[in-house]
Design a protein around this motif. Structure first.
Motif, PDB file in Angstrom:
ATOM      1  N   ALA A 135       0.993  -1.372  -0.253  1.00  0.00           N
ATOM      2  CA  ALA A 135      -0.067  -0.100   0.123  1.00  0.00           C
ATOM      3  C   ALA A 135       1.276   1.198  -0.071  1.00  0.00           C
ATOM      4  O   ALA A 135       0.866   2.218  -0.709  1.00  0.00           O
ATOM      5  N   VAL A 176      -4.296  -9.621  -3.476  1.00  0.00           N
ATOM      6  CA  VAL A 176      -5.966  -9.030  -3.773  1.00  0.00           C
ATOM      7  C   VAL A 176      -5.475  -7.570  -2.583  1.00  0.00           C
ATOM      8  O   VAL A 176      -6.259  -6.399  -2.714  1.00  0.00           O
ATOM      9  N   GLU A 177      -4.452  -7.849  -1.400  1.00  0.00           N
ATOM     10  CA  GLU A 177      -3.571  -6.798  -1.443  1.00  0.00           C
ATOM     11  C   GLU A 177      -3.876  -5.629  -2.564  1.00  0.00           C
ATOM     12  O   GLU A 177      -3.455  -4.083  -1.997  1.00  0.00           O
ATOM     13  N   VAL A 214      -4.570  -5.415  -4.954  1.00  0.00           N
ATOM     14  CA  VAL A 214      -5.476  -4.295  -6.196  1.00  0.00           C
ATOM     15  C   VAL A 214      -6.384  -4.105  -4.671  1.00  0.00           C
ATOM     16  O   VAL A 214      -6.957  -2.687  -5.199  1.00  0.00           O
ATOM     17  N   GLU A 215      -7.216  -3.927  -3.523  1.00  0.00           N
ATOM     18  CA  GLU A 215      -7.270  -3.445  -2.557  1.00  0.00           C
ATOM     19  C   GLU A 215      -6.411  -2.059  -2.969  1.00  0.00           C
ATOM     20  O   GLU A 215      -6.647  -0.820  -1.889  1.00  0.00           O
ATOM     21  N   ALA A 216      -5.156  -2.399  -2.173  1.00  0.00           N
ATOM     22  CA  ALA A 216      -4.554  -0.682  -2.683  1.00  0.00           C
ATOM     23  C   ALA A 216      -4.213   0.013  -3.902  1.00  0.00           C
ATOM     24  O   ALA A 216      -3.599   1.190  -3.739  1.00  0.00           O
ATOM     25  N   GLY A 217      -4.972  -0.496  -5.079  1.00  0.00           N
ATOM     26  CA  GLY A 217      -4.809   0.358  -5.526  1.00  0.00           C
ATOM     27  C   GLY A 217      -4.641  -0.010  -7.728  1.00  0.00           C
ATOM     28  O   GLY A 217      -4.505   0.934  -8.478  1.00  0.00           O
ATOM     29  N   LEU A 222     -13.109  -8.649  -7.243  1.00  0.00           N
ATOM     30  CA  LEU A 222     -13.049  -7.440  -6.803  1.00  0.00           C
ATOM     31  C   LEU A 222     -13.261  -6.202  -7.671  1.00  0.00           C
ATOM     32  O   LEU A 222     -14.137  -5.447  -7.348  1.00  0.00           O
ATOM     33  N   GLU A 223     -13.471  -7.019  -9.006  1.00  0.00           N
ATOM     34  CA  GLU A 223     -13.789  -6.128 -10.017  1.00  0.00           C
ATOM     35  C   GLU A 223     -15.016  -4.690 -10.015  1.00  0.00           C
ATOM     36  O   GLU A 223     -14.795  -4.245 -10.128  1.00  0.00           O
ATOM     37  N   SER A 278     -16.597  -3.564  -7.552  1.00  0.00           N
ATOM     38  CA  SER A 278     -15.999  -1.983  -6.879  1.00  0.00           C
ATOM     39  C   SER A 278     -15.232  -1.544  -7.097  1.00  0.00           C
ATOM     40  O   SER A 278     -15.102  -0.314  -6.909  1.00  0.00           O
ATOM     41  N   ARG A 279     -14.560  -2.258  -7.926  1.00  0.00           N
ATOM     42  CA  ARG A 279     -13.567  -1.350  -8.114  1.00  0.00           C
ATOM     43  C   ARG A 279     -12.123  -1.371 -10.497  1.00  0.00           C
ATOM     44  O   ARG A 279     -11.368  -0.349 -10.405  1.00  0.00           O
TER      45      ARG A 279
END
Length: 285
Positions: A178, A204-205, A207-210, A234-235, A237-238
């Motif tokens: 992140a 996953v980490e 992706v959640e970090a951008g 996850l896609e 939502s992001r």
């Protein structure tokens, strides 16, 4: 630069050819494939001959191409006819063959991967594509990456300047995935951010970090499939994340990896280990 290696950067001469052949002697030579493959880099033939003629003040060589870059060829096939001063043909021979043979070898390697990946059509109609890497011959990256495209492959980043690629050492230095992603976004907001992941949790980490693009490194097929499913979930939502399998890849494994749902496979061997395609110049008697 390649001509200077052969001719010398100061004297610029071919002591054998200039001693045995008059500048006025003309002839025709055929550029021939000695083995099956995919050709690339044929523009090097004309460019090398043009520069040689300028260096030695010779009449131009006429080049008649019979094939185009990206075309499959067979052993014994004539790729081009070259007509002009024999001095120019012989001086230019090794340089133009080195460049075109190198590029054609890369294109042939890329075509082998493309041929396999084209056979794997996923339920959504998509196919995985093969990517190159930065493991190119120093000074020849543009040529190597062009040759990959001639073989049906896709170029990844050109260098360190156009795309951010966060690997394990960057994460160690930054403190976390992140933190590394946030630093790139702050300093270079215009570039895409790719992150290397060795596990599903790391993916996953990231992706959640951008992250925009993930390198799924050295995963077996089951791990790849599970990670693809986790990221795709996850896609919603992001947004879309592109996924690349990398490490421990082979042509024998390509179809099964493609079936996991990854978008790409990166193969450094396309440019760091591809054998040349044997091309030759045959001067007509």
């Amino acid at each position: 630069m390649a001509l200077d290696e052969d001719l010398g950067s100061v004297n610029r001469r071919d002591v054998t050819t200039q001693a045995t052949i008059s500048p006025s002697v003309r002839g025709t030579a055929d550029l021939v494939a000695r083995e099956d493959g995919t050709v690339a880099g044929l523009s090097a033939v004309r460019e090398t001959l043009t520069q040689v003629c300028e260096i030695f003040d010779l009449a131009p060589v006429q080049v008649e191409h019979l094939v185009v870059d990206g075309e499959r060829v067979r052993a014994g096939q004539v790729l081009a006819h070259l007509t002009g001063p024999v001095q120019a043909l012989l001086v230019a021979e090794r340089t133009m063959l080195n460049i075109a043979s190198r590029a054609s070898g890369v294109a042939t390697a890329a075509r082998a991967w493309t041929d396999v990946l084209d056979t794997v059509v996923r339920p959504d109609g998509s196919r995985a594509r093969v990517l190159d890497t930065r493991k190119t011959t120093p000074g020849l990256r543009a040529l190597d990456k062009y040759a990959v495209r001639c073989g049906g492959g896709t170029n990844k980043r050109m260098g360190l300047y156009d795309v951010a690629m966060i690997k394990d050492n960057h994460v160690v230095a930054a403190g976390s995935v992140a933190a590394a992603v946030a630093s790139v976004r702050e300093r270079f907001p215009e570039v895409a951010v790719q992150v290397e992941a060795d596990t599903q949790a790391q993916a996953v980490e990231a992706v959640e970090a951008g992250a925009d693009f993930l390198l799924l490194d050295n995963m077996d097929d089951d791990a790849l499939r599970a990670t693809v499913e986790a990221v795709r979930a996850l896609e919603a939502s992001r947004g879309r994340v592109e996924l690349e399998a990398t490490g421990n890849l082979s042509l024998e494994r390509a179809a099964s990896v493609a079936a996991t749902g990854v978008d790409y496979m990166s193969v450094g061997a396309l440019t760091h280990s591809a054998p040349i395609l044997d091309l030759a110049l045959d001067l007509r008697a």
